[in-house]
Design an enzyme around this catalytic site. Structure first.
Site, PDB file in Angstrom:
ATOM      1  N   TYR A 273      -2.078  -4.886   2.482  1.00 29.14           N
ATOM      2  CA  TYR A 273      -1.964  -3.460   2.189  1.00 29.14           C
ATOM      3  C   TYR A 273      -0.853  -3.246   1.152  1.00 29.14           C
ATOM      4  CZ  TYR A 273      -0.970   1.482   2.585  1.00 29.14           C
ATOM      5  OH  TYR A 273      -0.747   2.795   2.281  1.00 29.14           O
TER       6      TYR A 273
ATOM      7  N   TYR B 132      11.953   5.864   2.158  1.00 28.81           N
ATOM      8  CA  TYR B 132      11.330   4.861   3.020  1.00 28.81           C
ATOM      9  C   TYR B 132      12.212   4.528   4.207  1.00 28.81           C
ATOM     10  CZ  TYR B 132       7.600   4.465  -0.264  1.00 28.81           C
ATOM     11  OH  TYR B 132       6.516   4.757  -1.025  1.00 28.81           O
TER      12      TYR B 132
ATOM     13  N   HIS C  81      -3.584   3.292  -0.699  1.00 21.99           N
ATOM     14  CA  HIS C  81      -3.842   4.729  -0.748  1.00 21.99           C
ATOM     15  C   HIS C  81      -3.429   5.284  -2.098  1.00 21.99           C
ATOM     16  CE1 HIS C  81      -3.678   4.324   3.715  1.00 21.99           C
ATOM     17  NE2 HIS C  81      -4.584   5.294   3.661  1.00 21.99           N
TER      18      HIS C  81
ATOM     19  N   TYR D  78      -6.410   1.200 -10.788  1.00 25.49           N
ATOM     20  CA  TYR D  78      -6.826   0.228  -9.766  1.00 25.49           C
ATOM     21  C   TYR D  78      -8.288  -0.170  -9.947  1.00 25.49           C
ATOM     22  CZ  TYR D  78      -2.330   0.856  -7.568  1.00 25.49           C
ATOM     23  OH  TYR D  78      -0.998   0.857  -7.334  1.00 25.49           O
TER      24      TYR D  78
END
Lengths: 170, 620
Positions: free
Chosen positions: A80, A36, A121, A133
């Protein structure tokens, strides 16, 4: 005493600070195949992200993380989900569910921000993640082509769940 | 007095001097100095003026020009009590306690009417442990100021320090009796402490019957219930009244069931220490039921049960497993004292291995990781570094966010001899939680061991106070007397300059090139720099110990006023052993070895110079 601590492990959440950010970096490096960016680590420390970026503790050991960011487009705010992960030995103990519910509750109980929905995503090869999910009220809304540049398959499902309508929760 | 034999000169100058003394007392040093300088101009041997000039010079910052005036003054008129007093004041300000005591004593002996000198003298005599004279000084001051209880306590302490127990107890009893009818709410603490101090002295004198009798008589005065009970139980044991003693130890256990000493003392009182193991075990099982959250009743049986006793394995299993299941990080440290017995070690090894293989997998994952953590420490203890390393690596794979694991990993790597890598691992743990001061200190220490002094100081500077213009916390580390950092730095600098010295030796001396010369020059400069830094840090530790020693000065009066005589006595005992503190000994060793090296190099250089001179002077 020991029997209770065996059957009832303590699960708790902690906010991210510059001091424990190293633990998040360590978890990310172990959990995800992606490195990241520094921008990611700056964003998770933003004050408005505090309720939606957490370290997950199991019996006082940090074993997972959940990190979201707020996105506001045309006066509509969405949450998000950037990353969520738990160390392998600590999976299948409901930590992921607890973390997700924790963030969803924080978002739904925040009238100031007026967060309409939460989305994320999932790589199209990862059916078990998708069903996870879905169990938490998310629905597939689209497929994004070539979302993952370096991973195969490149495509990702976009899953979304409304946060204004509590009934969406199954 | 010389001045009196010389009246013509004396009058004017003495008047001037008296004026100067007044100015000195009101801290008007410059004005005072003008007056005494005028005096000295007229009469260069006016001793009192010379002495005052010495003191004033010191106060005004002309420290180098202070001592000579004092020396001159006392050599001219050693019998002048004013001169003596000023000399005493001067030596006190430069922390020369023996000289200061000597001159204040002289001032009294030469007839000074100023009784306050006695108080200052007593502090100096306490500081230099001149207990014999201290007793007389405290006594004399008490006669001058009997209205303060502190002076009675101080006199008793001086008598006690001379092992004159009867006199000390008498002094304390006397003031107790005088003060009893006048006690106010504010005096309760002082009264209680003085009673306990009196008891402490009688105990030290070995008269336990009297000590117990006094203790019971003073029970109402004593507010420190804990000390009362501890003293009482101790006397009862020493007097053979075991049954009553055991009752008090049980009372003390109720107050604090985590104090290991109470259990041992209870056993002494009950006389169970020599009874069969089974008997003792029953006692502890009972105590463990009373105090289920306390460690000692569970642990102590493991110390006395022999390793082959059937109960040992069972009790050890209960003890270790309960801690592993709760994820107690210090489980290994708790159990380690038993490892002195190799047979017990083996039993515990078997218990933990079985638990790890058979039980842990079906329990919480944290239990697995704490078991691996235990086993890594266990094999590190046995110096089986490879097995220890396997366990800690597997623990780190399992839970890479647990700081404790990295500490053990770094220790194992250190034992393999790789200080550099050990410090990197420690730093990795530090970065997991920058707020953790313990891991910050550990990393600092490991960096110093790897000779990375600058990184180490930057690391610990996260936890020091930073002045605006400071680049790191080095100054604050000195101010906060962080001796462990100072000595580790000194040792690191020493290793660094030794490394440079080795490199210098390895240079080929035949190489005349400019590059070689420059390299040689650079090495020599580095050696000087790092040797200097090593000396500086070693001296900083020595300076801190000087401060520790000087700091006690204030307590010679403060403890009497605050009525903490027992703690004062303990402080003196601690101060007396100050210079055998391990870190001080280590400093002296390191520092002297650097100085020896310097000395030997100087000797070699001298020999070299001498032989060169011989060559030059003798024509070939």
């Amino acid at each position: 005493m020991s029997t209770t601590s065996r059957s009832q492990p303590r699960v708790s959440f902690a906010s991210l600070t510059p001091n424990n950010l190293g633990t998040v970096r360590k978890l990310n490096s172990v959990l995800f195949p992606i490195k990241y960016s520094e921008k990611f680590y700056q964003d998770v420390l933003l004050p408005q992200a505090e309720d939606f970026c957490k370290l997950v503790y199991f019996n006082d050991v940090p074993v997972g993380t959940i990190c979201c960011r707020l996105e506001t487009v045309d006066n509509k705010t969405r949450l998000y989900l950037m990353t969520m992960g738990v160390l392998a030995p600590y999976r299948s103990r409901g930590l992921g569910s607890k973390s997700l519910e924790h963030v969803i509750a924080a978002a739904a109980n925040n009238p100031k921000l007026k967060i309409e929905s939460m989305y994320l995503h999932v790589q199209v090869s990862n059916a078990s993640a998708k069903s996870f999910y879905e169990r938490h009220g998310f629905k597939e809304v689209a497929v994004q082509q070539d979302y993952y540049k370096k991973l195969i398959p490149h495509d990702a499902w976009i899953l979304e769940r409304s946060l204004t309508d509590q009934q969406a929760d199954k | 007095m010389v001045a009196r034999n010389n009246p013509i000169l004396a009058n004017k100058e003495d008047a001037n001097f008296r004026e100067a003394l007044k100015l000195f007392d009101s801290k008007q040093y410059k004005k005072a100095l003008k007056l005494v300088e005028a005096n000295i101009k007229k009469n260069s041997s006016h001793a009192e003026s010379l002495a005052l000039k010495g003191v004033l010079n010191h106060h005004l910052g002309h420290k180098a020009e202070a001592k000579q005036f004092i020396t001159k003054a006392v050599s001219k008129e050693p019998g002048n009590y004013l001169v003596d007093h000023l000399a005493g004041i001067y030596f006190r300000t430069i922390d020369d306690y023996p000289e200061a005591a000597k001159w204040l004593k002289a001032s009294i002996d030469n007839g000074s009417p100023n009784r306050a000198i006695l108080r200052d003298l007593a502090l100096l005599q306490s500081q230099i442990r001149d207990y014999k004279n201290l007793r007389d000084t405290r006594q004399a001051y008490l006669e001058f100021q009997p209205g303060y209880r502190a002076n009675w306590t101080a006199t008793a302490i001086a008598q006690h320090l001379n092992k004159d127990y009867n006199a000390a107890v008498n002094t304390l009893t006397k003031i107790e009796d005088i003060i009893k009818p006048h006690l106010t709410e504010a005096d309760v603490y002082e009264q209680s402490e003085c009673c306990l101090y009196k008891n402490y002295i009688v105990n030290e004198a070995g008269n336990y019957t009297k000590a117990l009798e006094l203790l019971e008589k003073d029970e109402k005065e004593i507010t420190d219930r804990l000390s009362f009970l501890e003293y009482k139980a101790k006397y009862l044991v020493l007097l053979g009244q075991n049954e009553e003693a055991s009752l008090i130890y049980r009372q003390l256990l109720q107050r604090n069931p985590d104090n290991v000493d109470y259990y041992t003392l209870l056993e002494t009182a009950l006389g169970t220490s020599s009874k069969p193991f089974e008997y003792r075990l029953k006692l502890y099982e009972k105590l463990a039921r009373f105090y289920p959250r306390s460690d000692p009743p569970k642990f102590i049986p493991l110390t006395f049960l022999p390793s082959d006793h059937p109960s040992f394995e069972q009790k050890a299993k209960e003890y270790v497993e309960s801690q592993l299941k709760r994820g107690v990080p210090s489980t290994f440290v708790n159990i380690k004292p038993l490892y002195k017995n190799i047979e017990k070690l083996k039993v515990i090894e078997k218990i933990v291995l079985e638990f790890f293989k058979l039980q842990a997998p079906s329990l919480n994952p944290t239990i697995t990781v704490w078991s691996k953590y235990f086993l890594a420490q266990h094999y590190l203890y046995l110096n089986d570094l490879v097995t220890a390393n396997d366990y800690i690596d597997s623990a780190l794979d399992h839970s890479p966010t647990l700081v404790e694991l990295y500490i053990v990993k770094a220790r194992i790597i250190k034992h393999f001899g790789d200080y550099e890598k050990a410090s990197q691992i420690m730093n990795e743990a530090r970065e997991l939680d920058l707020q953790d001061r313990f891991i910050n200190s550990k990393t600092t220490k490991y960096l110093l061991r790897a000779n990375k002094v600058n990184e180490a100081i930057d690391c610990i500077s996260l936890f020091t106070k930073l002045d605006d213009d400071a680049v790191n916390g080095c100054k604050d580390l000195h101010l906060m007397q962080v001796n462990w950092v100072l000595i580790e730095s000194a040792e690191a600098y020493t290793r660094i300059y030794h490394e440079y010295e080795k490199q210098l030796k390895d240079l080929s001396p035949e190489d005349p090139s400019e590059e070689a010369l420059a390299a040689e020059q650079e090495l020599k400069e580095n050696i000087d720099i790092f040797k200097g830094l090593a000396l500086k840090r070693y001296h900083a530790v020595i300076d801190n110990f000087k401060i520790f020693f000087d700091d006690q000065f204030d307590f010679h009066s403060y403890c009497m006023r605050r009525a903490t005589p027992r703690d004062y006595i303990e402080t003196l005992k601690w101060e007396d052993k100050l210079h055998s503190t391990p870190i001080y000994v280590r400093t002296i060793k390191g520092l002297s070895s650097v100085y020896w090296e310097i000395y030997e190099q100087q000797q070699k250089q001298k020999e070299l110079d001498a032989s060169n001179e011989d060559k030059e002077s003798s024509p070939s």
